[in-house]
Motif scaffolding. Structure first.
Motif, PDB file in Angstrom:
ATOM      1  N   ALA A  22      48.281  58.957  64.810  1.00 14.80           N
ATOM      2  CA  ALA A  22      48.528  59.710  63.403  1.00 14.80           C
ATOM      3  C   ALA A  22      47.361  59.292  62.716  1.00 14.80           C
ATOM      4  O   ALA A  22      46.906  58.150  62.476  1.00 14.80           O
ATOM      5  N   GLU A  23      47.064  60.227  61.558  1.00 16.52           N
ATOM      6  CA  GLU A  23      46.038  59.928  60.495  1.00 16.52           C
ATOM      7  C   GLU A  23      46.834  58.942  59.516  1.00 16.52           C
ATOM      8  O   GLU A  23      47.898  59.215  58.962  1.00 16.52           O
ATOM      9  N   GLN A  24      46.019  57.752  59.350  1.00 19.19           N
ATOM     10  CA  GLN A  24      46.710  56.837  58.274  1.00 19.19           C
ATOM     11  C   GLN A  24      45.843  56.481  57.246  1.00 19.19           C
ATOM     12  O   GLN A  24      44.524  56.295  57.234  1.00 19.19           O
ATOM     13  N   THR A  25      46.340  56.600  56.210  1.00 14.07           N
ATOM     14  CA  THR A  25      45.794  56.333  54.797  1.00 14.07           C
ATOM     15  C   THR A  25      46.681  55.335  54.099  1.00 14.07           C
ATOM     16  O   THR A  25      47.871  55.148  54.161  1.00 14.07           O
ATOM     17  N   ALA A  26      45.986  54.603  52.893  1.00  9.67           N
ATOM     18  CA  ALA A  26      46.499  53.729  52.206  1.00  9.67           C
ATOM     19  C   ALA A  26      45.774  53.585  50.785  1.00  9.67           C
ATOM     20  O   ALA A  26      44.803  53.828  50.929  1.00  9.67           O
ATOM     21  N   TRP A  27      46.636  53.172  49.483  1.00 14.15           N
ATOM     22  CA  TRP A  27      45.899  52.988  48.604  1.00 14.15           C
ATOM     23  C   TRP A  27      46.787  51.856  47.952  1.00 14.15           C
ATOM     24  O   TRP A  27      47.896  51.696  48.336  1.00 14.15           O
ATOM     25  N   ASP A  28      46.022  50.931  46.972  1.00 13.86           N
ATOM     26  CA  ASP A  28      46.866  50.046  46.224  1.00 13.86           C
ATOM     27  C   ASP A  28      46.089  49.878  44.867  1.00 13.86           C
ATOM     28  O   ASP A  28      45.009  50.029  44.609  1.00 13.86           O
ATOM     29  N   ALA A  29      46.938  49.369  44.129  1.00 18.13           N
ATOM     30  CA  ALA A  29      46.304  49.147  42.458  1.00 18.13           C
ATOM     31  C   ALA A  29      46.949  47.733  42.163  1.00 18.13           C
ATOM     32  O   ALA A  29      48.309  47.254  42.471  1.00 18.13           O
ATOM     33  N   SER A  30      46.246  46.906  41.232  1.00 18.52           N
ATOM     34  CA  SER A  30      46.545  45.484  40.786  1.00 18.52           C
ATOM     35  C   SER A  30      46.135  44.922  39.579  1.00 18.52           C
ATOM     36  O   SER A  30      45.017  45.407  39.005  1.00 18.52           O
ATOM     37  N   VAL A  31      46.907  44.308  38.924  1.00 22.99           N
ATOM     38  CA  VAL A  31      46.373  43.761  37.523  1.00 22.99           C
ATOM     39  C   VAL A  31      46.725  42.380  37.840  1.00 22.99           C
ATOM     40  O   VAL A  31      47.684  41.685  38.451  1.00 22.99           O
ATOM     41  N   GLY A  32      45.971  41.481  37.079  1.00 26.92           N
ATOM     42  CA  GLY A  32      46.237  40.101  36.984  1.00 26.92           C
ATOM     43  C   GLY A  32      45.619  39.385  35.693  1.00 26.92           C
ATOM     44  O   GLY A  32      45.102  40.054  35.025  1.00 26.92           O
ATOM     45  N   TYR A  33      46.139  38.227  35.467  1.00 25.78           N
ATOM     46  CA  TYR A  33      46.068  37.292  34.318  1.00 25.78           C
ATOM     47  C   TYR A  33      45.546  35.996  34.811  1.00 25.78           C
ATOM     48  O   TYR A  33      46.321  35.287  35.526  1.00 25.78           O
ATOM     49  N   ASN A  34      44.324  35.265  34.501  1.00 23.91           N
ATOM     50  CA  ASN A  34      44.166  33.750  34.562  1.00 23.91           C
ATOM     51  C   ASN A  34      44.147  33.208  33.213  1.00 23.91           C
ATOM     52  O   ASN A  34      43.391  33.343  32.475  1.00 23.91           O
ATOM     53  N   GLY A  35      45.230  32.145  33.267  1.00 27.53           N
ATOM     54  CA  GLY A  35      45.292  31.451  32.076  1.00 27.53           C
ATOM     55  C   GLY A  35      44.923  30.181  32.000  1.00 27.53           C
ATOM     56  O   GLY A  35      45.456  29.299  31.319  1.00 27.53           O
ATOM     57  N   GLY A  36      43.949  30.051  33.034  1.00 25.86           N
ATOM     58  CA  GLY A  36      43.195  28.571  32.977  1.00 25.86           C
ATOM     59  C   GLY A  36      44.193  27.768  34.197  1.00 25.86           C
ATOM     60  O   GLY A  36      43.798  27.873  35.111  1.00 25.86           O
ATOM     61  N   LYS A  37      45.031  26.852  33.865  1.00 28.98           N
ATOM     62  CA  LYS A  37      45.902  26.385  34.949  1.00 28.98           C
ATOM     63  C   LYS A  37      46.823  27.045  35.476  1.00 28.98           C
ATOM     64  O   LYS A  37      47.291  26.793  36.705  1.00 28.98           O
ATOM     65  N   TRP A  38      47.076  28.335  35.074  1.00 23.35           N
ATOM     66  CA  TRP A  38      47.973  28.984  35.891  1.00 23.35           C
ATOM     67  C   TRP A  38      47.344  30.648  35.844  1.00 23.35           C
ATOM     68  O   TRP A  38      46.530  30.897  35.166  1.00 23.35           O
ATOM     69  N   GLU A  39      47.889  31.451  36.933  1.00 22.78           N
ATOM     70  CA  GLU A  39      47.483  32.648  37.366  1.00 22.78           C
ATOM     71  C   GLU A  39      48.689  33.544  37.851  1.00 22.78           C
ATOM     72  O   GLU A  39      49.510  33.024  38.339  1.00 22.78           O
ATOM     73  N   VAL A  40      48.719  34.753  37.513  1.00 20.52           N
ATOM     74  CA  VAL A  40      49.656  35.835  37.820  1.00 20.52           C
ATOM     75  C   VAL A  40      48.967  36.989  38.145  1.00 20.52           C
ATOM     76  O   VAL A  40      48.046  37.443  37.575  1.00 20.52           O
ATOM     77  N   ALA A  41      49.688  37.841  39.049  1.00 28.80           N
ATOM     78  CA  ALA A  41      48.976  39.088  39.740  1.00 28.80           C
ATOM     79  C   ALA A  41      50.170  39.913  40.001  1.00 28.80           C
ATOM     80  O   ALA A  41      51.270  39.424  40.772  1.00 28.80           O
ATOM     81  N   LEU A  42      50.066  41.168  39.938  1.00 25.89           N
ATOM     82  CA  LEU A  42      51.149  42.381  40.350  1.00 25.89           C
ATOM     83  C   LEU A  42      50.377  43.363  41.007  1.00 25.89           C
ATOM     84  O   LEU A  42      49.250  43.814  40.689  1.00 25.89           O
TER      85      LEU A  42
END
Length: 212
Positions: free
Chosen positions: A127-147
């Motif tokens: 089968a023909e296979q495709t994919a896409w993604d999107a992400s956002v992140g924040y770097n607060g110095g000692k901590w980081e978070v991403a979705l």
């Protein structure tokens, strides 16, 4: 997580020949641009060049990247292409692999955002296979978070297509001394071509990363 075509690990990274024997050339970076090309005599061969056996025949891999400052932030954009001849097995094997991908990441202060798209062609010959993604992140110095959100689709010529959706929320906290606390929450939903292969669920991963 496994359907008729899609796998839970499928994302927007293009299929390549990893560390197979190849000849590679990278251009110097000029005005933010850099390109690379690899010739692969036979995929699946490591440290040697085989003309028979499993794997695919001659292949080509090419990519171009641009890096630069845009609107007070840093932008990195990439495009890549892979062409691998199918193995010669009497015409019973898969089609040639013809895949391409594009992606970009933009960083502005502590914030970042990225997106990618890949067309894997007939990655597994069905089968023909495709994919896409999107992400956002924040770097607060000692901590980081991403979705991140990712969607993959498999388009069968006979109908009854397949799709896979995944959300990922991750974070890290620097404990000092080379130690970091990591955590990630995965939510996924697989709508398989065969109904009995449908799958959905959640996974929470917690760990510690040590750097010496």
């Amino acid at each position: 997580v496994r359907g008729d075509q899609l796998r839970g690990g499928d994302g927007t990274s293009i299929v390549d020949t990893s560390d197979d024997t190849k000849l590679t050339y990278y251009t110097p970076r000029f005005s933010g641009f850099q390109a690379g090309y690899s010739f692969v005599p036979h995929s699946g061969a490591n440290g040697s060049v085989s003309t028979t056996g499993a794997g695919s025949g001659p292949g080509h891999e090419a990519a171009v990247e641009w890096r630069g400052d845009v609107g007070g932030g840093n932008l990195r954009a990439t495009a890549s292409y892979v062409l691998l001849d199918a193995a010669d097995n009497g015409g019973a094997g898969p089609d040639d692999l013809d895949a391409w991908a594009v992606g970009a990441v933009y960083e502005f202060g502590p914030y970042s955002a990225g997106a990618g798209y890949v067309d894997q062609g007939r990655r597994r010959g069905t089968a023909e296979q495709t994919a896409w993604d999107a992400s956002v992140g924040y770097n607060g110095g000692k901590w980081e978070v991403a979705l991140t959100y990712m969607k993959a689709e498999a388009d069968f010529s006979t109908g009854a297509d397949e799709s896979y959706h995944q959300w990922w929320l991750g974070g890290a906290y620097n404990l000092g001394g080379g130690l970091s606390l990591l955590a990630g929450l995965y939510l996924w939903d697989l709508d398989a071509r065969t109904p009995t292969n449908d799958n959905d669920g959640q996974t929470l991963v917690i760990g510690i990363n040590a750097e010496f």
